[in-house]
Motif scaffolding. Structure first.
Motif: not given
Length: 644
Positions: A506-518, A530-540
């Motif tokens: 499952a996607e994790r908000e913490a990873d979305h937050r880290d992707n934005l921070a980098r 942009l609020d990381p809690a509203t993001l979606h993506g993919r896990v592989g």
């Protein structure tokens, strides 16, 4: 690493191309095509010797203007009894630029159609091997840019005919030396022949000492004599093509799909088994990924393989019009000033053509990106983004008469019975059988008994999808600490996280937050508010090898390696192959690795130098483990950059 120096085009009498570096002409002024046919084709008894064969391999010692290759290609095309596939290997220390090559080839209107196709696929002038698939893939030109005297040892091929066409012995003695002639002998197939216009006494003696029987023959117009030869030793053929061309490929990600495509292109019947309901549902499922090489100042193995892979992927994409990609360029910014200086030095030391790699200062980088940045970096003008699922779909549909796909086909185990591999479901139902099985299931491979030894780890990666609204759009792919890809269908992709021993799907908000921070370390105002809690993506889950290199080739018997075992002496499991360990570089490696696999399966000339092939061999890990004091595989090396 020695920089590649392109040829400088000059002409002498009768508009004959001339090399000032060697003070010699490229071909006779008295009918170049006629000389090529008389000396090299007739001197090697062609086209008769290739007729009705599965494949025929020619090696030439100097490509020059491409005259001998064009004459041979035309003769092959005009022969109704031609071999199924023609391989032509050629060296060139000083290759022509595309413009100069085209100028030379204008002198031969009889080759105009073939020359146009060759020029359309002419590679950038960088060292190493370049594999060009011509005439529907049935004529394969392997160009090695570099000194033939040094590069001959890197070739893995079984050669049927040699065209000895370097510049004259007094001008270019290295290509006529006893050492070089013995190097040719290493590559001979049974009954191999040679031909050359040189009849110099020391050349004849060198060839005799290398076990060639040589004889003088009448030469072409303007030259009294020429030389022909035949290898006199009898040896078994080291490369025997299979007669039963059926294969199972497990996995329909980018590794499995491109492998199936390469097999089908070579005439194989392929069954693809995929546990998901469609191709590219695992690590290859991202909306897009980055396509670019990875240079280094010393041009190390990783750099050479990624450069070759980048060029091979570009060629594959050109052959798959349904594949979705964009050559928008890739901007790889330095991390800090010291890294920026290293990048600048690498560009200067490598001396690559600007269409492949340039260093750009911060202001130029800002203009290219369409966003202000504070540091410079590498610019890859012909890089870009690729949509992996579209490549998989295009590859699997390219040969509908040869590729059969089965989705929702969960392979539980594989078994070898009566010279056939059987792929079985958990209930024992047979899904497919064939003499050859290729494992391309990515992170899932080690769960199969035959791959339990494989030191491959699963790397969890999460990408984030951002709405492409507001702010300035990105013009190019950006990479620094994180990466970002220009908007595709209203969505911008950024990423990517990387974690081990982590099987959370499952996607994790913490990873979305880290992707934005980098990414905001590069572009501080990117996606402001942009609020990381509203993001979606993919896990592989990426299949990561310990040395970050692909794992490609015949699968070894894991129980047979000892500290004294040589890599090439490890027994292999009959008919079992793998294309694994792509990690985060599936896009850049898939086409090249598929070419390598089919070349090994078919016993054809390999598309990479021998040291690179050995660096990819699955058996390398068994050797390392056998020589380790603990008897275990060495721990993973640290990644040199975040996964992308």
């Amino acid at each position: 690493m020695e920089k590649l120096q392109p040829a400088r085009l000059e002409f002498v009498a009768y508009d004959t191309p001339y090399s000032a570096a060697f003070d010699d002409v490229y071909h006779s002024a008295l009918g170049g095509p006629a000389q090529a046919r008389h000396v090299f084709l007739a001197g090697n008894e062609l086209p008769q010797r290739w007729q009705d064969k599965d494949r025929f391999v020619i090696l030439e010692t100097g490509f020059g203007t491409g005259l001998n290759f064009l004459a041979t290609w035309q003769a092959w095309r005009d022969d109704p009894q031609r071999c199924r596939r023609l391989h032509f290997i050629s060296f060139e220390k000083h290759p022509f630029s595309l413009a100069d090559l085209a100028t030379c080839q204008q002198a031969w209107p009889e080759f105009a159609e073939l020359a146009a196709e060759l020029q359309q696929k002419w590679p950038p002038l960088v060292p190493g091997m370049h594999r060009l698939h011509l005439d529907g893939g049935q004529v394969i030109l392997t160009l090695t840019f570099g000194d033939a005297a040094m590069q001959l040892r890197t070739i893995d091929a079984s050669v049927d005919a040699f065209y000895l066409d370097g510049f004259s012995p007094p001008k270019n003695p290295e290509l006529w030396s006893p050492h070089f002639c013995k190097g040719l002998a290493r590559l001979t197939a049974p009954g191999a022949t040679l031909a050359t216009w040189s009849v110099a006494g020391h050349v004849r003696q060198a060839l005799k000492d290398a076990e060639f029987e040589v004889a003088k023959r009448p030469g072409p117009v303007g030259k009294r004599q020429m030389l022909v030869g035949r290898f006199r030793s009898r040896r078994p053929d080291r490369h025997v093509a299979p007669t039963d061309r059926r294969a199972i490929v497990i996995g329909a990600g980018i590794a499995g799909s491109t492998t199936a495509y390469a097999l089908a292109a070579a005439g194989w019947q392929v069954t693809v088994l995929e546990q998901a309901e469609a191709p590219a549902q695992g690590a290859s499922s991202n909306l897009a990924g980055m396509l670019r090489p990875l240079p280094s100042a010393d041009d190390n193995r990783l750099s050479r393989i990624t450069r070759a892979g980048f060029l091979a992927t570009r060629a594959l994409l050109a052959a798959l019009p349904e594949a979705r990609w964009s050559p928008c360029g890739v901007l790889h910014l330095a991390r800090e000033p010291e890294h920026e200086a290293q990048q600048r030095r690498a560009v200067e030391q490598l001396g690559f053509p600007p269409e492949l790699l340039r260093f750009v200062e911060a202001d130029a980088a800002s203009r290219l990106l369409g966003q202000p940045v504070s540091i410079g970096g590498w610019w890859f003008p012909n890089g870009g983004w690729v949509q992996p699922p579209s490549v998989c779909r295009a590859a699997l549909s390219a040969f509908p008469e040869r590729i059969t796909t089965h989705f929702n086909a969960a392979v539980d185990r594989i078994v070898r019975t009566n010279d056939q591999w059987h792929a079985l479901e958990a209930n024992g139902k047979l899904l497919a059988e064939a003499p050859v099985l290729v494992m391309a299931s990515g992170a899932a491979a080690p769960r199969f008994e035959q791959f339990a030894w494989l030191p491959q780890r699963s790397g969890r990666g999460q990408v984030s999808h951002l709405p492409a609204t507001g702010g300035k759009p990105l013009n190019t792919v950006l990479f620094q600490i994180g990466y970002a890809i220009p908007a595709i269908d209203g969505t911008q992709l950024i990423g990517a996280s990387l974690s081990y021993e982590d099987d959370e799907p499952a996607e994790r908000e913490a990873d979305h937050r880290d992707n934005l921070a980098r990414l905001r370390l590069t572009l501080p105002d990117f996606a402001a508010g942009l609020d990381p809690a509203t993001l979606h993506g993919r896990v592989g889950f990426r299949p990561m090898s310990p040395d970050r290199m692909p794992i490609v080739g015949a699968v070894p018997d894991a129980m047979t390696a000892t500290p004294n075992t040589r890599l090439h002496n490890i027994p292999r499991q009959s008919g079992l192959w793998c294309v694994q360990g792509f990690g985060a570089r599936g896009i850049v490696w898939s086409a090249l690795m598929a070419d390598l696999l089919i070349s090994q399966l078919e016993g054809e000339p390999l598309p990479l130098e021998r040291d690179l092939v050995d660096a990819l061999d699955p058996g390398r890990f068994l050797i390392k483990a056998a020589r380790s004091p603990s008897g275990e595989f060495p721990p993973d090396e640290e990644a040199t950059e975040p996964a992308a």
